[in-house]
Design a protein around this motif. Structure first.
Motif, short mmCIF file in Angstrom:
data_model
loop_
_atom_site.label_atom_id
_atom_site.label_comp_id
_atom_site.label_asym_id
_atom_site.label_seq_id
_atom_site.Cartn_x
_atom_site.Cartn_y
_atom_site.Cartn_z
N ALA A 1 -15.50 -27.69 31.77
CA ALA A 1 -14.77 -27.04 30.68
C ALA A 1 -15.68 -26.05 29.99
O ALA A 1 -16.88 -26.28 29.84
CB ALA A 1 -14.31 -28.10 29.67
N PRO A 2 -15.16 -24.90 29.60
CA PRO A 2 -16.00 -23.91 28.93
C PRO A 2 -16.54 -24.45 27.61
O PRO A 2 -15.79 -24.66 26.68
CB PRO A 2 -15.06 -22.73 28.69
CG PRO A 2 -13.76 -23.09 29.31
CD PRO A 2 -13.78 -24.52 29.71
N GLY A 3 -17.82 -24.73 27.55
CA GLY A 3 -18.41 -25.30 26.33
C GLY A 3 -18.74 -24.21 25.34
O GLY A 3 -19.91 -23.84 25.19
N TYR A 4 -17.72 -23.71 24.65
CA TYR A 4 -17.95 -22.58 23.75
C TYR A 4 -18.79 -22.97 22.53
O TYR A 4 -19.59 -22.17 22.05
CB TYR A 4 -16.60 -22.01 23.29
CG TYR A 4 -15.80 -21.38 24.42
CD1 TYR A 4 -16.39 -20.43 25.25
CD2 TYR A 4 -14.48 -21.73 24.65
CE1 TYR A 4 -15.67 -19.85 26.28
CE2 TYR A 4 -13.76 -21.15 25.69
CZ TYR A 4 -14.36 -20.22 26.50
OH TYR A 4 -13.65 -19.64 27.53
N LEU A 5 -18.62 -24.19 22.04
CA LEU A 5 -19.44 -24.62 20.91
C LEU A 5 -20.90 -24.75 21.32
O LEU A 5 -21.81 -24.34 20.58
CB LEU A 5 -18.92 -25.95 20.36
CG LEU A 5 -17.56 -25.91 19.65
CD1 LEU A 5 -17.15 -27.30 19.18
CD2 LEU A 5 -17.60 -24.95 18.47
N ARG A 6 -21.15 -25.31 22.52
CA ARG A 6 -22.52 -25.39 23.01
C ARG A 6 -23.09 -24.00 23.23
O ARG A 6 -24.26 -23.73 22.89
CB ARG A 6 -22.53 -26.21 24.31
CG ARG A 6 -23.89 -26.29 25.01
CD ARG A 6 -24.90 -27.11 24.22
NE ARG A 6 -24.44 -28.47 24.00
CZ ARG A 6 -24.65 -29.47 24.86
NH1 ARG A 6 -25.27 -29.26 26.00
NH2 ARG A 6 -24.24 -30.69 24.55
N ALA A 7 -22.28 -23.09 23.80
CA ALA A 7 -22.74 -21.72 24.01
C ALA A 7 -23.05 -21.03 22.70
O ALA A 7 -24.03 -20.27 22.58
CB ALA A 7 -21.68 -20.93 24.79
N LEU A 8 -22.24 -21.29 21.68
CA LEU A 8 -22.47 -20.69 20.36
C LEU A 8 -23.77 -21.21 19.75
O LEU A 8 -24.55 -20.45 19.17
CB LEU A 8 -21.29 -20.99 19.45
CG LEU A 8 -21.26 -20.26 18.10
CD1 LEU A 8 -21.21 -18.75 18.30
CD2 LEU A 8 -20.07 -20.73 17.26
N GLY B 1 -26.42 -11.03 20.04
CA GLY B 1 -25.79 -12.34 19.97
C GLY B 1 -24.55 -12.43 20.85
O GLY B 1 -24.32 -13.44 21.51
N LEU B 2 -23.76 -11.36 20.88
CA LEU B 2 -22.56 -11.35 21.72
C LEU B 2 -22.94 -11.44 23.20
O LEU B 2 -22.32 -12.19 23.97
CB LEU B 2 -21.76 -10.07 21.47
CG LEU B 2 -20.52 -9.86 22.35
CD1 LEU B 2 -19.53 -10.99 22.16
CD2 LEU B 2 -19.88 -8.51 22.05
N ILE B 3 -23.97 -10.71 23.60
CA ILE B 3 -24.41 -10.73 25.00
C ILE B 3 -24.94 -12.11 25.37
O ILE B 3 -24.60 -12.67 26.43
CB ILE B 3 -25.49 -9.66 25.24
CG1 ILE B 3 -24.87 -8.26 25.06
CG2 ILE B 3 -26.11 -9.79 26.62
CD1 ILE B 3 -25.87 -7.14 25.05
N TYR B 4 -25.75 -12.70 24.51
CA TYR B 4 -26.28 -14.04 24.79
C TYR B 4 -25.16 -15.06 24.86
O TYR B 4 -25.18 -15.97 25.70
CB TYR B 4 -27.29 -14.44 23.71
CG TYR B 4 -28.52 -13.56 23.62
CD1 TYR B 4 -28.91 -12.77 24.69
CD2 TYR B 4 -29.27 -13.49 22.45
CE1 TYR B 4 -30.02 -11.96 24.61
CE2 TYR B 4 -30.39 -12.68 22.36
CZ TYR B 4 -30.76 -11.90 23.44
OH TYR B 4 -31.87 -11.10 23.36
N PHE B 5 -24.17 -14.93 23.99
CA PHE B 5 -23.06 -15.89 24.00
C PHE B 5 -22.30 -15.82 25.33
O PHE B 5 -21.93 -16.86 25.89
CB PHE B 5 -22.10 -15.60 22.84
CG PHE B 5 -20.86 -16.44 22.86
CD1 PHE B 5 -20.89 -17.77 22.46
CD2 PHE B 5 -19.65 -15.91 23.32
CE1 PHE B 5 -19.75 -18.56 22.49
CE2 PHE B 5 -18.50 -16.69 23.35
CZ PHE B 5 -18.56 -18.02 22.94
N LEU B 6 -22.04 -14.62 25.83
CA LEU B 6 -21.34 -14.48 27.10
C LEU B 6 -22.13 -15.13 28.23
O LEU B 6 -21.55 -15.77 29.12
CB LEU B 6 -21.09 -13.00 27.40
CG LEU B 6 -20.13 -12.28 26.44
CD1 LEU B 6 -20.06 -10.78 26.79
CD2 LEU B 6 -18.73 -12.90 26.51
#
Length: 338
Positions: free
Chosen positions: A173-180, A91-96
């Motif tokens: 903008a870094p879409g961290y919620l979308r990435a999550l 999950g961490l790798i996919y999130f990055l």
């Protein structure tokens, strides 16, 4: 002189068709276990630019993919027997990867890293006999893909007088919620496949999910999303028809012609400067994976299971649309108007 978009698309599409069809045929002739890997890399290299990838960048891409494969192989060996920890690491790798995609960084390398990060754990867990061969499979895929890219540019070069039109980088903008959310979706599909003994399905479903998540970022309307579904299903249907034709005349020449014709049609559209180019690139990915598994010596690649894989692709598409509808935060009317 600036490049003519239509002529540029034609040249790029011809390069993709030549590299993929020749690379696919050579891979099968050499007995490659995953024959679609090299052509998939070649297509990604060629579609990312009208110019050949510089030698330094090509070497860097190869090192990145092989390093990712090595790391994933080690992680699979260390944590494969501890599912909860293993899934957290994945999950961490996919999130990055998804965070890099959301910020517009990495280009095709991000998708290729995702492919490797999906393939290696699945092959390593579901088929122990292939665990020791994964790095050699990746090495052959990278080298053959790069070789086909350079060969295609040598046969169909870009005119020297043409000045490439560089697309200015679009700040995002870094879409961290979308990435999550994307991480949760892809990890769910990988988890489902890790509990299945069907190796072919295990490869098809998560890679289709990863491809679709990248394509959905380019859609702006429900109508575009429907088109995305149709085009990706079309890639699976074409793979089924192509495999049926190949069974009538099962030889390398027939295989080359079949893949060439498909790539001329689909790859040419993937090479266009249009909003739906990524969608056709995704359909090409679906075709290569399904058709490649049909002729692959991998377990679970028999002809009788081919139609089942089409259903898996359809299921992956439905899964992505349902989960993105639930997990993605839609832009408000105010932000759209702005």
């Amino acid at each position: 002189m600036l490049a003519d978009p239509v002529a540029e698309q034609r040249r790029k599409g011809l390069r993709v068709a030549l590299a993929v069809s020749l690379g696919f045929t050579v891979s099968v002739a050499m007995g490659a276990i995953v024959p679609f890997l090299g052509p998939l890399f070649a297509a990604q290299f060629l579609l990312s630019s009208s110019q050949p990838m510089p030698a330094g960048k090509t070497l860097g891409m190869a090192i990145l993919i092989l390093a990712t494969g090595t790391v994933m192989l080690l992680l699979t060996a260390w944590f494969g027997d501890h599912p909860a920890t293993f899934l957290m690491v994945l999950g961490l790798i996919y999130f990055l990867c998804f965070a890099a995609q959301a910020s517009g960084k990495g280009g095709p390398a991000v998708f290729l890293v995702l492919v490797v990060a999906v393939m290696v754990p699945l092959l390593g867990v579901l088929n122990k006999d292939l665990a020791a061969s994964i790095l050699s499979i990746l090495a052959f895929g990278v080298l053959s893909g790069a070789a086909m890219m350079w060969l295609a540019h040598a046969v169909i070069p870009e005119p020297a007088s043409i000045v490439p039109q560089l697309q200015p980088p679009v700040p995002a903008a870094p879409g961290y919620l979308r990435a999550l959310a994307n991480t949760a979706i892809l990890l769910s599909s990988v988890t489902i496949c890790l509990t299945s003994a069907a190796l072919g399905a295990a490869i098809v479903i998560p890679i289709t999910v990863a491809s679709l998540l990248g394509q959905l970022d380019t859609t702006e309307s429900g109508r575009a999303s429907v088109g995305l579904v149709i085009v990706n299903l079309f890639g699976g249907i074409v793979a089924s028809v192509a495999y049926a034709i190949l069974t009538i005349r099962p030889n390398l020449f027939s295989m080359f012609v079949i893949v060439l014709v498909v790539c001329l049609f689909v790859g040419g559209r993937a090479a266009a400067r249009s909003a739906d180019a990524k969608v056709y690139a995704g359909a090409l990915t679906t075709f290569l994976i399904l058709f490649g598994l049909g002729v692959s010596p991998l377990p679970g690649s028999a002809a009788e299971s081919f139609s089942t894989r089409i259903l898996y692709v359809a299921g992956a598409i439905v899964f992505v649309f349902l989960t993105t509808a639930l997990l993605w935060k839609r832009p408000s009317a105010r932000s759209v108007a702005a």
